[in-house]
Enzyme design. Structure first.
Site, PDB file in Angstrom:
ATOM      1  N   HIS A 719       0.862  -1.182   0.000  1.00 27.05           N
ATOM      2  CA  HIS A 719       0.000   0.000   0.000  1.00 27.05           C
ATOM      3  C   HIS A 719       0.898   1.232   0.000  1.00 27.05           C
ATOM      4  O   HIS A 719       1.856   1.312   0.772  1.00 27.05           O
ATOM      5  CB  HIS A 719      -0.908   0.005   1.227  1.00 27.05           C
ATOM      6  CG  HIS A 719      -2.037   0.986   1.127  1.00 27.05           C
ATOM      7  ND1 HIS A 719      -1.855   2.349   1.228  1.00 27.05           N
ATOM      8  CD2 HIS A 719      -3.371   0.795   0.934  1.00 27.05           C
ATOM      9  CE1 HIS A 719      -3.021   2.954   1.092  1.00 27.05           C
ATOM     10  NE2 HIS A 719      -3.959   2.027   0.914  1.00 27.05           N
ATOM     11  N   SER A 731      -5.763   6.097   4.875  1.00 24.75           N
ATOM     12  CA  SER A 731      -6.833   5.649   3.983  1.00 24.75           C
ATOM     13  C   SER A 731      -6.758   6.269   2.599  1.00 24.75           C
ATOM     14  O   SER A 731      -6.460   7.454   2.429  1.00 24.75           O
ATOM     15  CB  SER A 731      -8.191   5.988   4.598  1.00 24.75           C
ATOM     16  OG  SER A 731      -9.226   5.712   3.689  1.00 24.75           O
ATOM     17  N   GLU A 732      -7.069   5.439   1.617  1.00 30.80           N
ATOM     18  CA  GLU A 732      -7.177   5.908   0.240  1.00 30.80           C
ATOM     19  C   GLU A 732      -8.298   6.928   0.092  1.00 30.80           C
ATOM     20  O   GLU A 732      -8.321   7.703  -0.861  1.00 30.80           O
ATOM     21  CB  GLU A 732      -7.424   4.707  -0.676  1.00 30.80           C
ATOM     22  CG  GLU A 732      -6.948   4.900  -2.078  1.00 30.80           C
ATOM     23  CD  GLU A 732      -6.662   3.568  -2.749  1.00 30.80           C
ATOM     24  OE1 GLU A 732      -6.669   3.545  -3.981  1.00 30.80           O
ATOM     25  OE2 GLU A 732      -6.438   2.572  -2.046  1.00 30.80           O
ATOM     26  N   ARG A 735      -7.006  10.526  -0.353  1.00 32.17           N
ATOM     27  CA  ARG A 735      -6.721  10.910  -1.742  1.00 32.17           C
ATOM     28  C   ARG A 735      -8.015  10.969  -2.552  1.00 32.17           C
ATOM     29  O   ARG A 735      -8.196  11.861  -3.381  1.00 32.17           O
ATOM     30  CB  ARG A 735      -5.741   9.918  -2.372  1.00 32.17           C
ATOM     31  CG  ARG A 735      -4.301  10.133  -1.916  1.00 32.17           C
ATOM     32  CD  ARG A 735      -3.377   9.049  -2.459  1.00 32.17           C
ATOM     33  NE  ARG A 735      -3.548   7.795  -1.755  1.00 32.17           N
ATOM     34  CZ  ARG A 735      -3.455   6.588  -2.311  1.00 32.17           C
ATOM     35  NH1 ARG A 735      -3.217   6.483  -3.609  1.00 32.17           N
ATOM     36  NH2 ARG A 735      -3.602   5.495  -1.593  1.00 32.17           N
ATOM     37  N   HIS A 859       0.580  -4.869   2.470  1.00 32.58           N
ATOM     38  CA  HIS A 859      -0.811  -4.599   2.831  1.00 32.58           C
ATOM     39  C   HIS A 859      -1.766  -5.759   2.574  1.00 32.58           C
ATOM     40  O   HIS A 859      -2.653  -6.030   3.381  1.00 32.58           O
ATOM     41  CB  HIS A 859      -1.297  -3.373   2.061  1.00 32.58           C
ATOM     42  CG  HIS A 859      -2.694  -2.960   2.376  1.00 32.58           C
ATOM     43  ND1 HIS A 859      -3.122  -2.700   3.663  1.00 32.58           N
ATOM     44  CD2 HIS A 859      -3.783  -2.778   1.578  1.00 32.58           C
ATOM     45  CE1 HIS A 859      -4.396  -2.348   3.649  1.00 32.58           C
ATOM     46  NE2 HIS A 859      -4.828  -2.407   2.396  1.00 32.58           N
ATOM     47  N   ARG A 899      -4.844  -5.652  -5.906  1.00 32.89           N
ATOM     48  CA  ARG A 899      -6.206  -5.422  -5.417  1.00 32.89           C
ATOM     49  C   ARG A 899      -6.539  -3.944  -5.447  1.00 32.89           C
ATOM     50  O   ARG A 899      -5.753  -3.113  -4.995  1.00 32.89           O
ATOM     51  CB  ARG A 899      -6.373  -5.956  -3.992  1.00 32.89           C
ATOM     52  CG  ARG A 899      -7.782  -5.747  -3.449  1.00 32.89           C
ATOM     53  CD  ARG A 899      -7.952  -6.312  -2.066  1.00 32.89           C
ATOM     54  NE  ARG A 899      -7.088  -5.674  -1.084  1.00 32.89           N
ATOM     55  CZ  ARG A 899      -7.330  -4.479  -0.526  1.00 32.89           C
ATOM     56  NH1 ARG A 899      -8.400  -3.780  -0.876  1.00 32.89           N
ATOM     57  NH2 ARG A 899      -6.509  -3.977   0.370  1.00 32.89           N
TER      58      ARG A 899
END
Length: 927
Positions: A719, A731-732, A735, A859, A899
């Site tokens: 990650h 956390s994505e 972004r 990750h 993923r």
């Protein structure tokens, strides 16, 4: 769902509104409103939990005038201040994907004076209802009749404002509208009484004003229905030909449906008792072509699928379901999957079934309640003392148990305890007593202490249970019998356990760690799904085909196509399943590798993991599913090549056998097992991991021992945004909310919304092999996780970009120039530097400004055991290992070589549910 049954066929009403299937929840009195008829939160939850797969929910009758309630706890629509509460019901139903229709009524002479402050009820005539002790009502004047019609119109207007899809005019059950049409209760001599045509004026006037309000304030698909009682026993009274006459008149004005009010679908006449012909057959034989075009709802005695199918076969177009929907909130799902149901309610399950307390005591429900609690875990009553040890905290507690529940938890007096922990203890104690379980949410800011206290209570309960077994003459280490054993208590394991339980299986969850939640509790961004109702509500146009293509592309075309199709197709239903279990993911954002907002998260935009586990654990507690903590599975047992159970060892090093017909392995991946990571991917030696320390690949090893095949073991994802000192994942969603990545030189260096593998590679290529994630106050406000990062102390902030750059040891002019250039791209919605096309939400221009130093970390392990589309584990020759199932990160093949963010949560829920369903089905087949 089984598309072959006609009950799932959609129906287009005369006004063009489309009902997604032929099933409706019947309007049923709950007695749950406040004293003034306002809506309670209990009632909202009751309706929310029953909406979803059922096409339409008709909300219980709502009185239109202060003198209108016919029973205690009735809900009202008699003033504008009731709109907001009713809107919550409408929203709750519609959020689950069902139509919401509100039934409106006035009780007339059926109202008891004590329900309206001792006042005299009103009716067409001053004639008491033919029942003992009935009050003689006051006859409405002609002027008051006109006012009453206006009040019905006002009620319709309020229903529209509250967001309902339609109204059902309640012209049945001897309430006011029926009283006007009945020659028994209406003996007026003005234009509202006398002849049948005059008596029909009032229901026709109510329908006319309903149409006026709908034309003025609603869209053309606003549904208008009419409920009727076909006959009265009284003499004189309404007879079936009178009812047909009125319905023909109503049909001429326009109706979208008519609704029989009878106790049984095929009830014959209650007047002509010599005629056995069901009234629906008479209706179909005698109605005009005009009336015949209006859909008819049947009700009464529908419990199983064959009952509903019989109703359609006999001439009804739609089927309303009453008591079965109370007993089974997910009734439609159950019967669609061919479950054969009995009409009863477990006496311990009121809260789990979201049945309000007043309804629980109502005769309609009381008659269905059975005591089936004898299968729950039992305890030897007494007080059990345990130690609580967490870091510097050391204390003792006394846990008091009755034979079936925790009755008290008390600290042993200790002068050295600080006030902060005393507050934590009190809050956590209350949670555990209410839940009758140690498996409750930890106290924010005191997680370690909370988990230690919860574990001590769990230990006391285990000790007491063993004592009970011994007192009963048993051996606590003797083999136990279960239908389904679930290994792992992350999202996949808990979802599987709940689904298997709800499909009739006796389930146990085994967790080697001291706490529930697995790696899921660390999930941050959300759950991906396409074509969901939450997307539709927000106007997001998406497709499963696009979701499939983007996931396949993100996985570098290495994904197993069959598993991926299953994943994409089942994702919307998994979102609905969560919502039906009070885990609502209604806010939507985006992650790298996606082109559409399809990442579902909690409404408060908090991290999805804790929210998900909290909700799943509540469902586990409600069902009294046994969870064995600090219990490791030594091996999965086979008999003649078929899974027969597991051998476990607990924290006391006691070994025992748990026999089962199905074993579901949901133990997660192996990111926290450095030896395995390096074995399959040597270049990752030395990387930190975002995973919890239980992610060691134990489930893969167990399944390999019984012959399971594996796939993609070398595909390990790093990650890009991990805080390195704590291994905490950023956390994505940050972004996805508009943040950017900048190098130590103060410059953007890549498209932040690319897939994780690509972004990680670019960060590693930087001289520092790390970067900064930079965002402003707007991003912080819209992402609750940011506040968590600030609280943990690894966020730097400053009022301006220049001041932030100084703190980052960065050139202020460079950072300011980078932000200005990025903001110009946002204004144009075109990233000229790196081609970012998504999450260009707003310029980063509102202070304070924030930054977190990040670098990649291990990750997710995409590889794992092989399964088929039923989640059955396959051996090295692609043959099913009977009785072995797997779901979640322990499985390989779904995500391919990489993923996409948000797909893991979808994976665990989708395949966890499927594993639970199939494992329970196998257990039933092999009794």
């Amino acid at each position: 769902m089984n598309k072959r049954t006609p009950i799932l066929n959609p129906l287009t009403l005369p006004n063009g509104a489309v009902l997604k299937n032929r099933l409706l929840m019947a309007p049923m009195t709950t007695c749950t409103g406040f004293y003034d008829g306002t809506v309670t939160s209990e009632l909202v939850d009751y309706y929310r939990s029953r909406a979803g797969s059922i096409g339409t929910v008709i909300v219980e009758c709502c009185f239109i005038d202060p003198k209108g309630p016919a029973f205690p706890g009735a809900i009202a629509i008699d003033s504008d201040n009731k709109i907001s509460g009713l809107a919550k019901i409408a929203s709750a139903i519609k959020s689950q994907g069902s139509k919401a229709i509100l039934q409106i009524y006035h009780g007339g002479r059926m109202v008891e004076p004590e329900l309206i402050g001792g006042r005299t009820p009103v009716a067409p005539s001053a004639i008491a209802a033919p029942r003992a002790g009935a009050t003689t009502p006051q006859a409405l004047t002609a002027e008051e009749v006109d006012v009453m019609i206006t009040k019905f119109g006002d009620a319709v207007n309020r229903a529209i404002k509250a967001g309902f899809d339609g109204v059902e005019i309640h012209g049945a059950n001897t309430y006011l509208i029926q009283q006007f049409y009945s020659p028994n209760s209406n003996q007026r001599d003005d234009k509202w009484g006398g002849s049948r045509d005059n008596r029909a004026r009032f229901p026709l006037a109510v329908l006319e004003i309903t149409h006026k309000m709908a034309r003025r304030f609603a869209d053309p698909t606003f549904i208008i229905g009419y409920r009727f009682s076909p006959e009265e026993l009284e003499v004189p009274g309404i007879r079936f030909d009178d009812t047909l006459y009125l319905l023909e008149k109503l049909a001429e004005q326009g109706l979208d449906y008519v609704h029989f009010s009878v106790g049984s679908l095929l009830r014959p006449s209650i007047v002509d008792t010599q005629d056995p012909t069901p009234l629906i057959e008479k209706y179909r034989a005698q109605c005009s072509p005009l009336l015949g075009k209006i859909p008819v709802i049947g009700v009464g005695g529908v419990v199983n699928k064959q009952d509903a199918e019989l109703a359609l076969e006999k001439g009804y177009d739609l089927v309303a379901v009453g008591k079965a929907c109370i007993a089974y909130p997910n009734w439609a799902d159950r019967i669609i999957h061919n479950e054969q149901l009995e009409l009863y309610i477990d006496s311990t399950q009121r809260e789990a079934l979201h049945i309000p307390e007043p309804l629980w005591r109502f005769s309609l429900v009381d008659a269905m309640i059975r005591d089936v609690s004898t299968s729950g875990r039992k305890y030897k009553a007494g007080v059990y003392q345990e130690k609580v040890e967490a870091e510097a905290l050391k204390l003792k507690i006394n846990v008091t148990l009755d034979t079936d529940r925790i009755t008290d938890i008390q600290m042993v007096p200790d002068d050295t305890l600080d006030v902060d922990f005393t507050t934590t203890f009190t809050s956590l104690r209350n949670r555990m007593l209410v839940a009758n379980s140690p498996h409750v949410d930890a106290i924010t800011g005191a997680t370690t202490q909370s988990e230690a206290l919860k574990k001590a209570v769990s230990r006391a309960m285990s000790t007491s249970n063993k004592a009970w077994v011994i007192d009963e003459g048993g051996n606590p280490l003797a083999p136990q019998q279960f239908d389904v054993v679930v290994i792992g208590s992350g999202g996949a394991g808990l979802a599987a356990a709940i689904e298997a339980h709800d499909r009739g299986a006796h389930v146990v969850v085994i967790e080697k760690m001291p706490t529930i939640g697995g790696n899921t509790i660390k999930a941050s961004v959300g759950m991906n799904a396409a074509e969901t109702r939450f997307q539709q509500i927000k106007g997001i146009v998406d497709s499963k085909e696009l979701f499939y293509e983007e996931t396949l592309r993100g996985g570098k075309n290495k994904n197993n196509p069959e598993l991926l199709h299953q994943f994409v197709e089942r994702a919307p239903a998994a979102i609905d399943w969560l919502a039906n279990h009070d885990i609502v993911l209604e806010d939507i954002t985006i992650t790298g590798g996606m082109s559409i907002d399809r990442t579902h998260r909690p409404a408060d935009r908090s991290a999805v993991g804790g929210f998900l586990i909290s909700g799943l654990v509540k469902n586990i507690n409600q069902r009294d599913i046994e969870v064995l903590l600090e219990t490791a599975v030594e091996e999965i047992l086979l008999e003649n090549g078929v899974v027969s159970g597991v051998r476990v060892v607990d924290e006391y090093n006691d070994t025992r056998i748990l026999n089962a017909k199905s074993v579901i392995v949901a133990t997660g991946g192996f990111s926290a097992n450095r030896e395995m990571v390096v074995k399959y991917c040597p270049q990752l030696d030395g990387f930190v991991t975002t995973n919890h320390k239980g992610a060691t690949g134990s489930g893969i090893k167990m399944l390999e021992k019984i012959g399971a095949g594996t796939v993609d073991m070398g595909e390990i994802q790093i990650h890009p945004t991990v805080e390195q000192t704590t291994s905490y994942l950023i956390s994505e969603a940050i972004r996805g909310g508009g943040a950017i990545l900048v190098s130590q030189a103060g410059q953007r260096f890549y498209n932040e919304m690319e897939t994780r593998d690509k972004v990680s590679a670019e960060i590693i290529a930087l001289p520092e092999k790390s970067a900064w994630i930079v965002f402003d106050e707007q991003v912080r406000k819209n992402n609750k996780a940011a506040d968590e990062y600030i609280a943990k102390g690894f966020v730097l902030s400053a009022p301006t970009p220049g001041e932030l750059a100084v703190k980052l040891n960065m050139n202020p002019l460079a950072l300011e120039a980078t932000l200005n250039r990025y903001n110009s791209f946002v204004a144009q919605q075109e990233d000229a530097d790196f081609g970012r096309k998504t999450a260009l939400r707003h310029p980063l221009n509102q202070g304070p400004f924030f930054a977190i130093r990040i670098a990649p970390g291990v990750h997710h392990t995409m590889g794992g055991v092989t399964i088929n589309t039923d989640t059955a584990v396959l051996d090295e020759h692609q043959q099913v290992i009977p009785g072995a199932w797997a779901a979640g990160e322990v499985v390989g093949g779904i995500h391919g070589a990489n993923r996409i963010g948000g797909n893991a949560v979808a994976d665990i829920i989708i395949f966890g549910l499927l594993a639970g369903e199939n494992a329970a089905a196998r257990a039933k087949q092999h009794v």
